[in-house]
Design a protein around this motif. Structure first.
Motif, PDB file in Angstrom:
ATOM      1  N   ALA A 286       0.836  -1.207   0.000  1.00 63.27           N
ATOM      2  CA  ALA A 286       0.000   0.000   0.000  1.00 63.27           C
ATOM      3  C   ALA A 286       0.868   1.253   0.000  1.00 63.27           C
ATOM      4  N   GLU A 287       1.937   1.210   0.783  1.00 70.39           N
ATOM      5  CA  GLU A 287       2.856   2.356   0.825  1.00 70.39           C
ATOM      6  C   GLU A 287       3.543   2.537  -0.532  1.00 70.39           C
ATOM      7  N   GLN A 288       3.987   1.437  -1.124  1.00 71.85           N
ATOM      8  CA  GLN A 288       4.597   1.482  -2.452  1.00 71.85           C
ATOM      9  C   GLN A 288       3.630   2.097  -3.468  1.00 71.85           C
ATOM     10  N   ASN A 289       2.379   1.657  -3.442  1.00 72.24           N
ATOM     11  CA  ASN A 289       1.390   2.159  -4.398  1.00 72.24           C
ATOM     12  C   ASN A 289       1.123   3.645  -4.198  1.00 72.24           C
ATOM     13  N   PHE A 290       1.090   4.078  -2.946  1.00 77.57           N
ATOM     14  CA  PHE A 290       0.906   5.507  -2.678  1.00 77.57           C
ATOM     15  C   PHE A 290       2.071   6.310  -3.246  1.00 77.57           C
ATOM     16  N   ILE A 291       3.288   5.847  -2.998  1.00 74.38           N
ATOM     17  CA  ILE A 291       4.477   6.599  -3.415  1.00 74.38           C
ATOM     18  C   ILE A 291       4.552   6.744  -4.928  1.00 74.38           C
ATOM     19  N   ILE A 292       4.300   5.672  -5.661  1.00 72.36           N
ATOM     20  CA  ILE A 292       4.469   5.756  -7.115  1.00 72.36           C
ATOM     21  C   ILE A 292       3.454   6.710  -7.751  1.00 72.36           C
ATOM     22  N   GLN A 293       2.357   6.969  -7.054  1.00 69.99           N
ATOM     23  CA  GLN A 293       1.378   7.937  -7.560  1.00 69.99           C
ATOM     24  C   GLN A 293       1.919   9.362  -7.524  1.00 69.99           C
ATOM     25  N   GLN A 294       2.978   9.573  -6.729  1.00 64.46           N
ATOM     26  CA  GLN A 294       3.540  10.912  -6.588  1.00 64.46           C
ATOM     27  C   GLN A 294       4.723  11.156  -7.530  1.00 64.46           C
ATOM     28  N   LEU A 295       5.149  10.128  -8.269  1.00 62.44           N
ATOM     29  CA  LEU A 295       6.409  10.195  -9.015  1.00 62.44           C
ATOM     30  C   LEU A 295       6.204  10.492 -10.500  1.00 62.44           C
ATOM     31  N   ASN A 296       7.268  11.006 -11.091  1.00 59.97           N
ATOM     32  CA  ASN A 296       7.299  11.280 -12.522  1.00 59.97           C
ATOM     33  C   ASN A 296       7.959  10.104 -13.227  1.00 59.97           C
ATOM     34  N   GLU A 297       7.293   9.555 -14.219  1.00 62.40           N
ATOM     35  CA  GLU A 297       7.798   8.358 -14.892  1.00 62.40           C
ATOM     36  C   GLU A 297       9.110   8.595 -15.640  1.00 62.40           C
TER      37      GLU A 297
END
Length: 212
Positions: A124-135
């Motif tokens: 869940a933490e991983q999924n939250f973090i990747i939503q904040q990142l630039n690909e």
């Protein structure tokens, strides 16, 4: 005459017994009240004292905090606070740094803000973090293999859980790459990659929320 005085003697005895009971009751209540007050003072010192100290430390880096309601019961800590520009999730706050640095410099930058490089404990933490990142970029994590022997470790000494890891397929694959980053690789997936520690990357910082 003796018989006439006996009721008075008994009354005096009862009165003295009542006085003793009231005296004991007053002393007991006083002691309990003192203990309760002392307990409140100690609780305040350890809870609010530590919170106040942490708030004071954070105010050396940040002009303001944003707080979120996280509970309504009297026994719960109601407000969870993060510095402005940090993202809240669970019991932590996260900051996405867009300035490229070496891994060690990235950690120093986080420490300078009262935080550390991110430690990912759940999906869940991983999924939250990747939503904040630039690909288009990769980001250093607080994960490294200092000896290059496959013994990965988190920066905050959290045990590395083999069941909670999100490496890209066939990674890690090179012992000289001793620091971990998170990166988006086609066909459309974020994952961890072993990386050279002296490569300049963006990074993710994490700190514990302040509870009020």
């Amino acid at each position: 005459m003796v018989q006439e005085g006996q009721p008075q003697v008994r009354e005096k005895g009862v009165w003295r017994a009542n006085v003793r009971l009231w005296f004991v009751a007053v002393i007991s209540i006083t002691l309990l009240s003192a203990c309760f007050i002392a307990s409140c003072v100690v609780t305040y010192h350890f809870t609010y004292g530590k919170t106040g100290k942490r708030l004071s430390e954070l105010h050396t880096y940040y002009s303001s905090l944003t707080c979120f309601s996280e509970g309504t019961r009297v026994t719960e800590k109601v407000w969870g606070c993060c510095p402005n520009a940090w993202k809240p999730f669970g019991s932590s706050c996260y900051f996405i740094s867009t300035e490229k640095r070496f891994w060690s410099k990235s950690e120093q930058n986080c420490v300078g803000m009262g935080a550390h490089l991110v430690v990912i404990n759940t999906e869940a933490e991983q999924n939250f973090i990747i939503q904040q990142l630039n690909e288009s970029f990769s980001y250093f994590l607080g994960l490294s293999d200092p000896q290059g022997n496959g013994k990965w470790q988190w920066i905050d000494q959290t045990p590395f859980d083999e069941n909670v890891r999100f490496w890209h397929q066939n990674e890690p694959n090179f012992s000289a790459e001793q620091c971990a980053s998170i990166v988006f690789w086609n066909p459309g997936k974020w994952g961890w990659n072993d990386d050279f520690c002296d490569t300049k990357r963006n990074s993710i910082c994490e700190m514990k929320k302040i509870y009020l």
